[in-house]
Design an enzyme around this catalytic site. Structure first.
Site, PDB file in Angstrom:
ATOM      1  N   GLU A 174      26.932  22.331  33.402  1.00  0.00           N
ATOM      2  CA  GLU A 174      26.768  23.041  32.303  1.00  0.00           C
ATOM      3  C   GLU A 174      26.294  23.176  30.818  1.00  0.00           C
ATOM      4  O   GLU A 174      25.378  24.446  30.161  1.00  0.00           O
ATOM      5  CB  GLU A 174      28.647  23.983  32.075  1.00  0.00           C
ATOM      6  N   ASP A 175      26.406  21.722  30.519  1.00  0.00           N
ATOM      7  CA  ASP A 175      25.409  21.351  29.060  1.00  0.00           C
ATOM      8  C   ASP A 175      24.646  20.642  29.211  1.00  0.00           C
ATOM      9  O   ASP A 175      23.943  20.029  27.951  1.00  0.00           O
ATOM     10  CB  ASP A 175      26.778  20.682  28.682  1.00  0.00           C
TER      11      ASP A 175
END
Length: 732
Positions: free
Chosen positions: A86-87
């Site tokens: 996600e990051d």
């Protein structure tokens, strides 16, 4: 935090993680864990948390929580890597190649769908939750990692803005704490609830904690006396037991004080004593000794051993009155029951229990599969609402005439009960008997009711039932019946509902029913024909509100395509004059009377549109102005014209910024110093700093264009304490 201190903290957390694993898995693969730790540091190396710590602190803390649940090494590694997809720039394939498919699947299961466009925040939340539950149905470790992630985020919430703290706390209270309860994870549930309450009602939270602290010595004295009395009695009976006492957690007290309007001294189970024994028979023997020592309060005994809760919780509960006249609750359980009560499903997961454990776990997760099946065709708003009811509402336990226990949400009625038995029973239902007495269909079931459903061979559900039922399972089965049995009736009803809603929304029927608009909307909503859409509206499979929002989206999209085509045509034709005294050219005309709207304050570099006003020329708006899209969907659509910036702009323009920052001395002076150094005139400035709140600084600047404004935003963002800078509408 300095690099040396940050590195030291990361090393200490990693050592703590290793010790947690060694406590229950001495032979774990240390090299594999170290590889995951190194990869976590590499992936998150440039990132910082709001606290200023290295981002890798968070996945390490989450992995420690997971290890404290005694999960396997794959789960711990997945916790370490849970934010990488996600990051960071790494993806599923990167994790799979390094750590295997199981770890990659778990990481993917907890990854939010951030790169997919949604029409509303509710729709995005629905899809994220649905994705999480799908992954959870395949592997229970996914939800255990997700809950651990939320728990650590709640522990460090003080570094976020007040609005963000409230948003996360409300989501925790509505979704994650009840989910922990559904999974039997009482310790985690209590901590999540207390942390969420601290942000949602800090005044109430502080009042309770202060009162508990003031009375701490009294509490400790009473609990010590009770524990000693029980221990002495059990020693005489030669029953080995572990006895502990506690005061209820803050949110539990809060609910009873504010929900039931009680004072602290009126809460019967403010104190709880837990007696843990080695065998089942001892549980009931201890109960007898407790009732010999203290007077039981009638109606306050619950046997969750013979009738466990759906989340696997087992214990005997009795509320008694001590010699000082103070009531307290006694919980009696075995060590195995205690472990289940503390850690819930994490104490029974399939990877530690073998084949028999897997079968038992699959039964315990059946509610997840039922939830997913019943929500397949549900829109975002309905999904979120029914999710909270089906999973998280307080429950009632009722019985079939054969004595089988059925648990339903608090407030459920006989219709919910009938569909919980079987869809055929619900569809043929004609009436109900409760405890051998006829009742109405909207009767609210009570704990211990014996429910008998009366049926008829040619009977069918009523549309009114959709307004009466509490569970989504019943609601969706009723909808499915109407979908199958009443298609033509549904089409007529759905068409009438949609046309009425279109008129109510102020949209043009001819505009939204354009063939291209309808075709695009049907495709995005996955309906083959317009009749299928009407039928879905008729039986309740989709709301008219969602359809209207989709039609609006298609209208805006079509307008953008048309605008692009016109722009291309203008470029390909002869070049028109790009000079204007006002700085803006209207359809290629020089020096047309224009004025800049105050609602969005456009700057050179912004995409702009023009609106022909009555008597004041053309009003210039930013394309993303909140007044543009609604205007284009009304009868004034023909008054919007193409405009563009001229090439010879020399005049300055006004721009309105709003800065949110942690309140401190010298904040405004630091902001003004940045602006003065850049020689940007400040036309007005207003600063507010309410007590115990963030500082808000509003300023009207004079700039040349959007590029200069963005450069100033970048510089101002680096001022100490600044959290957010936004371009806002002018209040002038």
């Amino acid at each position: 935090m300095g690099d040396e201190a940050a590195g030291g903290k990361l090393e200490k957390l990693y050592e703590q993680l290793c010790r947690a694993l060694e406590a229950y898995q001495p032979s774990y693969d240390a090299e594999r864990l170290k590889a995951a730790y190194d990869f976590t540091l590499l992936a998150h190396a440039p990132q910082k948390r709001k606290s200023g710590e290295p981002y890798a602190v968070h996945p390490l803390e989450v992995a420690i929580i997971v290890a404290e649940m005694s999960l396997d090494l794959d789960a711990v590694i997945a916790a370490l890597l849970h934010d990488t997809i996600e990051d960071t720039g790494y993806d599923y394939a990167d994790i799979k190649s390094r750590f295997g498919a199981q770890v990659a699947d778990m990481v993917d299961g907890v990854t939010k769908l951030t790169r997919v466009p949604y029409t509303s925040k509710e729709e995005q939340q629905m899809e994220n939750l649905r994705k999480m539950f799908l992954a959870m149905a395949r592997d229970i470790r996914v939800i255990l990692i997700k809950i651990s992630d939320r728990l650590h985020n709640m522990r460090t919430l003080e570094y976020h803005t007040e609005a963000k703290r409230r948003e996360k706390s409300l989501e925790t209270m509505e979704i994650y704490a009840p989910l922990a309860h559904r999974l039997g994870m009482q310790r985690v549930k209590w901590e999540l609830e207390d942390l969420a309450l601290k942000n949602l009602d800090p005044v109430g939270y502080n009042e309770i904690t202060k009162e508990l602290e003031n009375r701490r010595q009294d509490h400790e004295g009473l609990l010590s006396h009770v524990k000693n009395a029980i221990a002495g009695r059990l020693k005489e009976a030669e029953i080995k037991a572990h006895i502990e006492g506690r005061v209820k957690h803050v949110y539990s007290i809060y609910r009873k004080m504010y929900g039931q309007h009680r004072a602290l001294f009126e809460i019967y189970d403010l104190y709880a004593v837990r007696v843990i024994v080695s065998g089942l028979a001892d549980c009931y023997n201890v109960l007898g000794f407790i009732h010999d020592l203290y007077k039981p309060i009638p109606g306050r005994f619950k046997d969750y051993i013979s009738t466990p809760k759906p989340n696997m919780y087992q214990s005997l509960h009795t509320t008694v009155i001590g010699r000082e006249g103070v009531p307290f609750e006694v919980q009696i359980r075995t060590w195995e029951m205690h472990k289940t009560a503390e850690y819930g499903i994490a104490a029974h997961w399939k990877y530690k229990q073998g084949v028999d454990g897997e079968s038992a776990l699959d039964q315990r997760l059946e509610w997840v599969r039922r939830l997913l099946e019943s929500q397949q065709d549900t829109d975002a708003e309905d999904f979120i609402r029914t999710l909270k009811v089906d999973m998280f509402a307080d429950e009632v336990f009722v019985f079939t005439p054969r004595g089988d226990v059925i648990n339903l949400p608090n407030g459920a009625n006989p219709i919910d009960f009938a569909y919980a038995i079987h869809s055929a029973v619900g569809n043929r239902m004609t009436g109900a008997k409760i405890n051998n007495r006829m009742v109405s269909l909207d009767y609210q079931l009570q704990n211990g009711d014996i429910v008998e459903i009366l049926t008829g061979p040619s009977h069918g559900p009523s549309r009114d039932w959709l307004k009466m039922v509490k569970t989504s399972e019943a609601r969706n089965k009723i909808k499915q019946w109407f979908k199958k049995e009443k298609r033509e009736e549904n089409i007529v009803q759905g068409r009438a509902d949609l046309e009425r809603e279109i008129r109510r929304a102020g949209l043009s029927m001819n505009l939204v029913m354009n063939e291209d608009i309808i075709a695009a909307a049907l495709k995005r909503m996955s309906f083959p024909t317009l009749d299928d859409l009407h039928a879905a509206i008729g039986f309740g499979g989709i709301t008219t509100n969602r359809v209207i929002n989709r039609l609006r989206d298609e209208l805006v999209r079509a307008n953008r395509v048309q605008t692009a085509k016109v722009a291309d045509k203008m470029v390909q034709t002869a070049k028109k004059a790009r000079h204007s005294a006002s700085g803006v050219i209207v359809d290629g005309l020089e020096n047309c009377l224009v004025k800049f709207s105050r609602c969005c304050s456009p700057l050179p570099g912004d995409e702009i549109v023009g609106f022909i006003t009555r008597g004041y020329g053309v009003s210039i708006h930013r394309s993303d102005c909140q007044n543009v899209v609604p205007g284009k969907l009304t009868g004034d659509a023909g008054r919007w014209v193409e405009v563009e910036w001229a090439d010879d702009i020399t005049d300055p323009y006004s721009a309105f910024l709003q800065v949110m920052a942690n309140n401190r001395d010298g904040l405004v002076m630091d902001l003004l110093a940045i602006l003065a150094a850049a020689k940007v005139p400040v036309l007005s400035l207003n600063a507010k700093a309410p007590p115990a709140a963030l500082a808000s600084v509003s300023m009207l600047l004079e700039v040349k264009d959007r590029a200069q404004l963005e450069a100033m935003v970048s510089r101002l963002s680096k001022v100490q304490g600044v959290l957010e800078i936004g371009r806002r509408e002018s209040t002038a």
